[in-house]
Design a protein around this motif. Sequence first.
Motif: not given
Length: 314
Positions: A6, A8, A21, A56-57, A60, A64
């Motif tokens: 993944l 960002i 993401l 975003m992290a 996940a 990332v």
Amino acid sequence: MGSERLAIGIDLGGTQLRGALIDEAGTVLHREAMATAATAGAEAVVAQIAALARAMAERAGGAVLGIGLSAPGPLDAPNGIALSTPTIAGFTDFPLAQAVEAASSRPVLLENDGIAAAIGEWRFGAGRGLDHMVYATVSTGIGGGVIADGRVLRGRMGMAAHIGHMIVVQGGAPCACGARGCFEAHASGPAFVARARGAAREDVGSTLHANAETLSAAEVFDAAEGGDALARRLVAEEAELLGLGFGNLLHLYSPDVIVMGGGLSHQFDRLEPLISPAMRRNVLPPFRSVPLRRALLGDNSGLVGAASLLFERG
């Protein structure tokens, strides 16, 4: 989210900051947006970017590859520097990538917003599978990116494809860049709205006249659809200008397709039947078969393209 890789994607604009993401298939798994603190200075904007990246992290679970940052130019993208961004205070010779890396504790790859969107559409959207593509975003400004011979065209300092600053009218309207007659100054969203408002003030017989001071682009297109003569003329003029500029791009880059994104692409179904004939009128016969397509990823083109830089690097 399992073992998938993944990244960002961050898309920095003068009015809005968006983060997403993204997985290796170009899928947007989560997305958030906020107003850009454009007048608060570079440090404030960097703090916003870092906070959005952290959000975003967290989605996940922390796994990332890094941050692909799409930003308006001019940039020295290879060295991560914002050279001169007029819409964001403090973005003059500013080490943007380094600052975001320090604030987020994650690797950052910086890319011009037009090029990032072109990469997104090339890898996952309307230009997928093609070796030659031009992407043009028609919104607050006009920008773009070029894929040539199956490679991203970046040019010196990563500044290729500032297509909004082609001169299309000698001695024409003043542009924010300081020149006159730029494609952006005549055919961008704000240029279209300004032209419409001016014409509506003068035309008392038009349905646009009553709301001349607050007209939006969507209202002009709706009025044109309803048969208003002034609105139809304004839309035709906009299509003619875009056809002129896009025709120049055909001659310059000889793409398989021109992909149109940005705010005015929301009116693609109304514009394309007018732009394509105008484009064909302005080019040599061998270029006339090149189609104009709408960006398939819409507002996510830049986010997906920026994030994909991390997958390319591995």
